[in-house]
Write a protein that holds these residues in place. Structure first.
Motif, PDB file in Angstrom:
ATOM      1  N   THR A  40       0.666  -1.247  -0.024  1.00  0.00           N
ATOM      2  CA  THR A  40       0.011   0.084  -0.214  1.00  0.00           C
ATOM      3  C   THR A  40       0.860   1.195   0.217  1.00  0.00           C
ATOM      4  OG1 THR A  40      -0.165  -0.050   2.280  1.00  0.00           O
ATOM      5  CG2 THR A  40      -1.761  -1.118   1.265  1.00  0.00           C
ATOM      6  N   MET A  41       2.225   1.149  -0.326  1.00  0.00           N
ATOM      7  CA  MET A  41       3.061   2.245  -0.114  1.00  0.00           C
ATOM      8  C   MET A  41       2.905   3.314  -1.317  1.00  0.00           C
ATOM      9  SD  MET A  41       4.659   2.032   2.507  1.00  0.00           S
ATOM     10  CE  MET A  41       6.129   3.003   2.314  1.00  0.00           C
ATOM     11  N   ARG A  42       2.185   2.965  -2.186  1.00  0.00           N
ATOM     12  CA  ARG A  42       1.991   4.231  -3.171  1.00  0.00           C
ATOM     13  C   ARG A  42       0.739   4.955  -2.575  1.00  0.00           C
ATOM     14  NH1 ARG A  42      -2.522   2.831  -6.286  1.00  0.00           N
ATOM     15  NH2 ARG A  42      -3.224   0.595  -6.269  1.00  0.00           N
ATOM     16  N   GLN A  43       0.038   4.566  -1.711  1.00  0.00           N
ATOM     17  CA  GLN A  43      -1.014   5.432  -1.135  1.00  0.00           C
ATOM     18  C   GLN A  43      -0.458   6.725   0.009  1.00  0.00           C
ATOM     19  OE1 GLN A  43      -4.236   1.845  -0.995  1.00  0.00           O
ATOM     20  NE2 GLN A  43      -3.466   2.692   0.829  1.00  0.00           N
ATOM     21  N   SER A  44      -0.804   7.672  -0.245  1.00  0.00           N
ATOM     22  CA  SER A  44      -0.203   8.758   0.287  1.00  0.00           C
ATOM     23  C   SER A  44      -0.471   8.883   1.893  1.00  0.00           C
ATOM     24  CB  SER A  44      -0.686  10.140  -0.216  1.00  0.00           C
ATOM     25  OG  SER A  44      -2.229  10.334   0.036  1.00  0.00           O
ATOM     26  N   VAL A  45      -1.453   8.425   2.517  1.00  0.00           N
ATOM     27  CA  VAL A  45      -1.727   8.322   3.729  1.00  0.00           C
ATOM     28  C   VAL A  45      -0.852   7.405   4.543  1.00  0.00           C
ATOM     29  CG1 VAL A  45      -3.745   9.267   3.680  1.00  0.00           C
ATOM     30  CG2 VAL A  45      -3.677   6.855   3.890  1.00  0.00           C
ATOM     31  N   VAL A  46      -0.576   6.379   3.844  1.00  0.00           N
ATOM     32  CA  VAL A  46       0.420   5.120   4.335  1.00  0.00           C
ATOM     33  C   VAL A  46       1.760   5.617   4.308  1.00  0.00           C
ATOM     34  CG1 VAL A  46       1.284   2.781   4.102  1.00  0.00           C
ATOM     35  CG2 VAL A  46      -1.426   3.494   3.729  1.00  0.00           C
ATOM     36  N   GLN A  47       2.172   6.021   3.294  1.00  0.00           N
ATOM     37  CA  GLN A  47       3.743   6.641   3.101  1.00  0.00           C
ATOM     38  C   GLN A  47       3.912   7.807   4.062  1.00  0.00           C
ATOM     39  OE1 GLN A  47       4.331   8.294  -0.705  1.00  0.00           O
ATOM     40  NE2 GLN A  47       3.900   6.454  -1.889  1.00  0.00           N
ATOM     41  N   ARG A  48       3.023   8.673   4.479  1.00  0.00           N
ATOM     42  CA  ARG A  48       3.295   9.612   5.390  1.00  0.00           C
ATOM     43  C   ARG A  48       3.084   9.152   6.767  1.00  0.00           C
ATOM     44  NH1 ARG A  48      -0.550  13.848   5.131  1.00  0.00           N
ATOM     45  NH2 ARG A  48      -1.895  12.546   3.458  1.00  0.00           N
ATOM     46  N   GLY A  49       2.020   8.243   7.091  1.00  0.00           N
ATOM     47  CA  GLY A  49       1.792   7.642   8.162  1.00  0.00           C
ATOM     48  C   GLY A  49       3.133   7.055   8.914  1.00  0.00           C
ATOM     49  N   LEU A  50       3.628   5.848   7.803  1.00  0.00           N
ATOM     50  CA  LEU A  50       4.586   5.217   8.257  1.00  0.00           C
ATOM     51  C   LEU A  50       6.031   5.941   8.443  1.00  0.00           C
ATOM     52  CD1 LEU A  50       4.102   1.866   5.981  1.00  0.00           C
ATOM     53  CD2 LEU A  50       3.843   2.214   8.481  1.00  0.00           C
ATOM     54  N   ALA A  51       6.222   7.057   7.692  1.00  0.00           N
ATOM     55  CA  ALA A  51       7.251   7.825   7.691  1.00  0.00           C
ATOM     56  C   ALA A  51       7.268   8.788   9.020  1.00  0.00           C
ATOM     57  CB  ALA A  51       7.373   8.796   6.481  1.00  0.00           C
ATOM     58  N   GLY A  52       6.248   9.191   9.415  1.00  0.00           N
ATOM     59  CA  GLY A  52       6.185  10.082  10.490  1.00  0.00           C
ATOM     60  C   GLY A  52       5.638   9.180  11.801  1.00  0.00           C
ATOM     61  N   ARG A  53       5.393   7.989  11.611  1.00  0.00           N
ATOM     62  CA  ARG A  53       4.384   7.291  12.767  1.00  0.00           C
ATOM     63  C   ARG A  53       3.549   8.358  13.347  1.00  0.00           C
ATOM     64  NH1 ARG A  53       6.808   2.525  12.947  1.00  0.00           N
ATOM     65  NH2 ARG A  53       8.859   2.285  12.160  1.00  0.00           N
ATOM     66  N   THR A  54       2.608   8.760  12.592  1.00  0.00           N
ATOM     67  CA  THR A  54       1.669   9.583  13.234  1.00  0.00           C
ATOM     68  C   THR A  54       0.184   9.470  12.435  1.00  0.00           C
ATOM     69  OG1 THR A  54       1.057  11.757  13.771  1.00  0.00           O
ATOM     70  CG2 THR A  54       2.290  11.490  11.623  1.00  0.00           C
ATOM     71  N   THR A  55      -0.791   9.917  12.952  1.00  0.00           N
ATOM     72  CA  THR A  55      -2.314   9.763  12.480  1.00  0.00           C
ATOM     73  C   THR A  55      -2.206  10.633  11.162  1.00  0.00           C
ATOM     74  OG1 THR A  55      -3.175   9.077  14.395  1.00  0.00           O
ATOM     75  CG2 THR A  55      -4.598   9.978  12.734  1.00  0.00           C
ATOM     76  N   VAL A  56      -2.744  10.357  10.004  1.00  0.00           N
ATOM     77  CA  VAL A  56      -2.724  11.446   9.105  1.00  0.00           C
ATOM     78  C   VAL A  56      -4.016  11.170   8.192  1.00  0.00           C
ATOM     79  CG1 VAL A  56      -0.450  11.625   8.647  1.00  0.00           C
ATOM     80  CG2 VAL A  56      -1.476   9.838   7.320  1.00  0.00           C
ATOM     81  N   SER A  57      -4.422  11.949   7.266  1.00  0.00           N
ATOM     82  CA  SER A  57      -5.750  11.499   6.411  1.00  0.00           C
ATOM     83  C   SER A  57      -5.354  12.295   5.155  1.00  0.00           C
ATOM     84  CB  SER A  57      -7.152  11.855   7.226  1.00  0.00           C
ATOM     85  OG  SER A  57      -7.023  13.230   7.387  1.00  0.00           O
ATOM     86  N   GLY A  58      -6.507  11.868   4.109  1.00  0.00           N
ATOM     87  CA  GLY A  58      -6.133  12.435   2.934  1.00  0.00           C
ATOM     88  C   GLY A  58      -7.041  11.796   1.674  1.00  0.00           C
TER      89      GLY A  58
END
Length: 204
Positions: free
Chosen positions: A31-49
């Motif tokens: 699922t790494m091409r999905q932006s929320v997964v990329q950003r969430g895993l990179a920052g280990r934080t809650t994101v949405s989009g």
């Protein structure tokens, strides 16, 4: 979430851990091409989009980290349905976030107990060995790395016990030999003293 939404878990590399689509799960689809997964895993934080889902639909999604997986939970809903129900979106998102956090917290507690109990037992066993209780053994409750560690510890404890018994036996034997030699020397000395006394008496 909604009529066509979906929730699933991903690991630290973005691969699916759970998903309603069994074939995707078997493929460990990324699922790494999905932006929320990329950003969430990179920052280990809650994101949405907004982004394209694995089925190439435009969706609104949210990612929440799950530390015990080193990954996270993803909740998705089609943009059409999401914006049709815009008035209910915040409540639903909050509910799913709370559910995800509750599941993550529960899972973390369960896994923490599963890992800390054997480690605590190992620590107590090590203290017992340090006190000289070489008969202490660990219960082997699983066949994973912790079970292997328990078996290794038990073997080590048995070997230390055997070596300790061997050293004790050697010490006893050595002490017995020293006592025997001391007695022999004392008897020889006494005999010499008696001989000297007899010689002195004879000279008189």
């Amino acid at each position: 979430p909604g009529r066509g939404g979906v929730a699933y878990l991903v690991d630290s590399r973005g691969a699916l851990v759970t998903h309603p689509r069994a074939e995707w799960l078997r493929e460990r689809r990324s699922t790494m091409r999905q932006s929320v997964v990329q950003r969430g895993l990179a920052g280990r934080t809650t994101v949405s989009g907004r982004y394209q889902s694995l089925s190439m639909r435009e969706v609104v999604g949210a990612f929440a980290p799950v530390p015990v997986l080193r990954g996270g939970v993803v909740v998705e809903q089609s943009t059409q349905e999401a914006f049709d129900a815009i008035g209910q979106l915040s409540t639903a998102a909050l509910l799913w976030t709370l559910v995800a956090l509750a599941l993550a917290g529960s899972g973390a507690v369960v896994l923490a107990r599963a890992f800390t109990a054997p480690i605590r037992d190992l620590s107590e066993a090590a203290r017992a060995i340090g006190r000289g209780d070489y008969d202490h053994r660990l219960d082997v409750r699983s066949r994973d790395e912790l079970g292997d560690l328990a078996e290794t510890f038990n073997r080590m404890s048995a070997e230390v016990h055997a070596k300790q018994n061997e050293v004790t036996a050697w010490n006893r034997e050595l002490a017995s030999r020293v006592d025997d030699r001391t007695r022999e020397l004392r008897e020889a000395r006494d005999q010499i003293v008696r001989s000297e006394k007899l010689a002195a008496t004879a000279e008189l």
